[in-house]
Design a protein around this motif. Structure first.
Motif, PDB file in Angstrom:
ATOM      1  N   TRP A 152      95.509  53.797 -22.620  1.00  0.00           N
ATOM      2  CA  TRP A 152      94.574  54.911 -22.409  1.00  0.00           C
ATOM      3  C   TRP A 152      93.662  55.109 -23.607  1.00  0.00           C
ATOM      4  N   TRP A 153      94.213  55.065 -24.829  1.00  0.00           N
ATOM      5  CA  TRP A 153      93.334  55.252 -25.987  1.00  0.00           C
ATOM      6  C   TRP A 153      92.616  53.958 -26.362  1.00  0.00           C
ATOM      7  N   GLY A 154      93.215  52.797 -26.008  1.00  0.00           N
ATOM      8  CA  GLY A 154      92.536  51.534 -26.269  1.00  0.00           C
ATOM      9  C   GLY A 154      91.236  51.415 -25.492  1.00  0.00           C
ATOM     10  N   MET A 155      91.217  51.944 -24.270  1.00  0.00           N
ATOM     11  CA  MET A 155      89.998  51.935 -23.464  1.00  0.00           C
ATOM     12  C   MET A 155      89.083  53.113 -23.796  1.00  0.00           C
ATOM     13  N   LEU A 156      89.648  54.175 -24.362  1.00  0.00           N
ATOM     14  CA  LEU A 156      88.848  55.353 -24.676  1.00  0.00           C
ATOM     15  C   LEU A 156      87.999  55.150 -25.933  1.00  0.00           C
ATOM     16  N   ILE A 157      88.489  54.356 -26.883  1.00  0.00           N
ATOM     17  CA  ILE A 157      87.742  54.121 -28.127  1.00  0.00           C
ATOM     18  C   ILE A 157      86.369  53.502 -27.855  1.00  0.00           C
ATOM     19  N   PRO A 158      86.281  52.393 -27.074  1.00  0.00           N
ATOM     20  CA  PRO A 158      84.935  51.861 -26.806  1.00  0.00           C
ATOM     21  C   PRO A 158      84.054  52.810 -26.014  1.00  0.00           C
ATOM     22  N   VAL A 159      84.659  53.660 -25.176  1.00  0.00           N
ATOM     23  CA  VAL A 159      83.864  54.666 -24.465  1.00  0.00           C
ATOM     24  C   VAL A 159      83.175  55.589 -25.476  1.00  0.00           C
ATOM     25  N   ALA A 160      83.929  56.071 -26.454  1.00  0.00           N
ATOM     26  CA  ALA A 160      83.368  56.980 -27.459  1.00  0.00           C
ATOM     27  C   ALA A 160      82.265  56.302 -28.268  1.00  0.00           C
ATOM     28  N   ILE A 161      82.519  55.078 -28.700  1.00  0.00           N
ATOM     29  CA  ILE A 161      81.535  54.368 -29.542  1.00  0.00           C
ATOM     30  C   ILE A 161      80.287  54.026 -28.749  1.00  0.00           C
TER      31      ILE A 161
ATOM     32  N   VAL B  98      87.459  52.092 -15.065  1.00  0.00           N
ATOM     33  CA  VAL B  98      88.062  51.324 -13.976  1.00  0.00           C
ATOM     34  C   VAL B  98      89.101  50.348 -14.506  1.00  0.00           C
ATOM     35  N   LEU B  99      88.852  49.771 -15.671  1.00  0.00           N
ATOM     36  CA  LEU B  99      89.832  48.864 -16.264  1.00  0.00           C
ATOM     37  C   LEU B  99      91.088  49.617 -16.691  1.00  0.00           C
ATOM     38  N   PHE B 100      90.921  50.820 -17.201  1.00  0.00           N
ATOM     39  CA  PHE B 100      92.075  51.635 -17.574  1.00  0.00           C
ATOM     40  C   PHE B 100      92.969  51.895 -16.362  1.00  0.00           C
ATOM     41  N   GLY B 101      92.371  52.348 -15.263  1.00  0.00           N
ATOM     42  CA  GLY B 101      93.149  52.621 -14.067  1.00  0.00           C
ATOM     43  C   GLY B 101      93.811  51.373 -13.510  1.00  0.00           C
ATOM     44  N   ALA B 102      93.075  50.266 -13.494  1.00  0.00           N
ATOM     45  CA  ALA B 102      93.613  49.031 -12.931  1.00  0.00           C
ATOM     46  C   ALA B 102      94.725  48.446 -13.797  1.00  0.00           C
ATOM     47  N   LEU B 103      94.515  48.438 -15.103  1.00  0.00           N
ATOM     48  CA  LEU B 103      95.513  47.853 -16.003  1.00  0.00           C
ATOM     49  C   LEU B 103      96.793  48.683 -16.039  1.00  0.00           C
ATOM     50  N   SER B 104      96.656  49.987 -16.003  1.00  0.00           N
ATOM     51  CA  SER B 104      97.842  50.836 -16.085  1.00  0.00           C
ATOM     52  C   SER B 104      98.775  50.599 -14.907  1.00  0.00           C
ATOM     53  N   TYR B 105      98.209  50.452 -13.705  1.00  0.00           N
ATOM     54  CA  TYR B 105      99.044  50.246 -12.518  1.00  0.00           C
ATOM     55  C   TYR B 105      99.545  48.805 -12.451  1.00  0.00           C
ATOM     56  N   SER B 106      98.657  47.841 -12.656  1.00  0.00           N
ATOM     57  CA  SER B 106      99.068  46.438 -12.540  1.00  0.00           C
ATOM     58  C   SER B 106     100.070  46.054 -13.625  1.00  0.00           C
ATOM     59  N   SER B 107      99.971  46.669 -14.795  1.00  0.00           N
ATOM     60  CA  SER B 107     100.911  46.358 -15.875  1.00  0.00           C
ATOM     61  C   SER B 107     102.328  46.799 -15.525  1.00  0.00           C
ATOM     62  N   GLU B 108     102.446  47.873 -14.740  1.00  0.00           N
ATOM     63  CA  GLU B 108     103.773  48.297 -14.316  1.00  0.00           C
ATOM     64  C   GLU B 108     104.436  47.240 -13.448  1.00  0.00           C
TER      65      GLU B 108
END
Length: 281
Positions: A18-27, A72-82
């Motif tokens: 969640w924070w790994g994808m949020l950092i590039p959003v902020a920048i 979209v990558l955050f949502g997809a990765l979080s579910y698929s990683s499970e």
């Protein structure tokens, strides 16, 4: 449902996705919005009008549409990683039925999508403020409208990602699928726009999503430039601004919302149907 939602939030915040994808959003939000205020062609319009224009609304729209890929990558990765880590087995066994698990995920990830949208809005607005000044936001009501549309766009992209993650349970494959489609639409959209099927261009997933914000921001900018002569503004002016900052000429923002919400719903329902039948052993 409450315990399942709490469990989903716990899983989200105990991983770094969640924070790994949020950092590039902020920048990206900040620098794209800041750089967008210096776009030469739009600055020429402002200079010719001789008064400040709501350029900041355009750059907030552009920043939002740049950053949705991380939602979209955050949502997809979080579910698929499970699925990839086999954590989904425990989730399904303790959270039966599986539909309740999907509902809990949608609630939790919708909230994280709003967080992504809020970070984007704040940083993009700061970038626009630095580049265009306070006058670059125009009427406060317009800024709130663009900001609310940005929050909605980020949330819908996140939910679309959840659906894709439920369908494509391999993390590398879901990343490749999202990025390949993004590139494919960049090629397809200009082709459609200049063909006899040009009306369809605004209904592609990416174009519809960008219209959620862009189809509010661009007309506001045009009204600020043209005033009562808005009807006399050539279509080419709208098309240039939409191409640069998002949205589709002639399509209302609510049509973009309904279209993209439909895509997100199809992905979520498809993921739910597949998850009901998928073997987790």
């Amino acid at each position: 449902m409450g315990p399942l939602v709490k469990a989903e939030f716990r899983k989200i915040f105990t991983t770094g996705v969640w924070w790994g994808m949020l950092i590039p959003v902020a920048i990206l939000s900040f620098f794209a919005s800041w750089a967008g205020t210096a776009l030469g062609a739009v600055q020429e319009i402002q200079d010719s009008v001789g008064q400040p224009l709501p350029l900041g609304l355009l750059t907030v729209s552009m920043s939002t549409n740049f950053c949705t890929v991380f939602a979209v990558l955050f949502g997809a990765l979080s579910y698929s990683s499970e699925h990839n880590n086999k954590n989904i087995t425990t989730t399904y066994l303790t959270g039966n039925p599986r539909g309740a698990v999907m509902g809990a995920k949608l609630i939790s990830y919708a909230n994280l999508g709003l967080l992504y949208g809020l970070v984007n809005l704040v940083l993009a607005s700061l970038g626009a403020l630095l580049g265009a000044g306070l006058a670059g936001f125009g009427n406060p009501a317009d800024w709130f409208a663009v900001g609310a549309a940005g929050l909605l766009s980020m949330m819908l992209w996140t939910l679309l990602g959840v659906g894709l993650g439920a369908i494509i349970t391999n993390p590398p494959l879901v990343i490749v699928t999202v990025l390949v489609y993004k590139f494919f639409e960049l090629v397809l959209a200009p082709f459609l726009a200049t063909s006899e099927w040009s009306e369809l261009a605004g209904y592609l997933p990416g174009a519809a999503a960008s219209g959620i914000v862009g189809n509010i921001a661009v007309p506001v900018f045009i009204r600020a430039v043209a005033g009562d002569n808005e009807q006399n503004v050539p279509a080419e002016a709208f098309e240039f601004l939409h191409f640069t900052f998002g949205g589709t000429y002639g399509q209302p923002w609510w049509a973009s919302v309904l279209t993209f919400a439909g895509y997100a719903a199809v992905a979520v329902v498809g993921g739910w149907l597949l998850s009901r039948r998928r073997d987790i052993t």
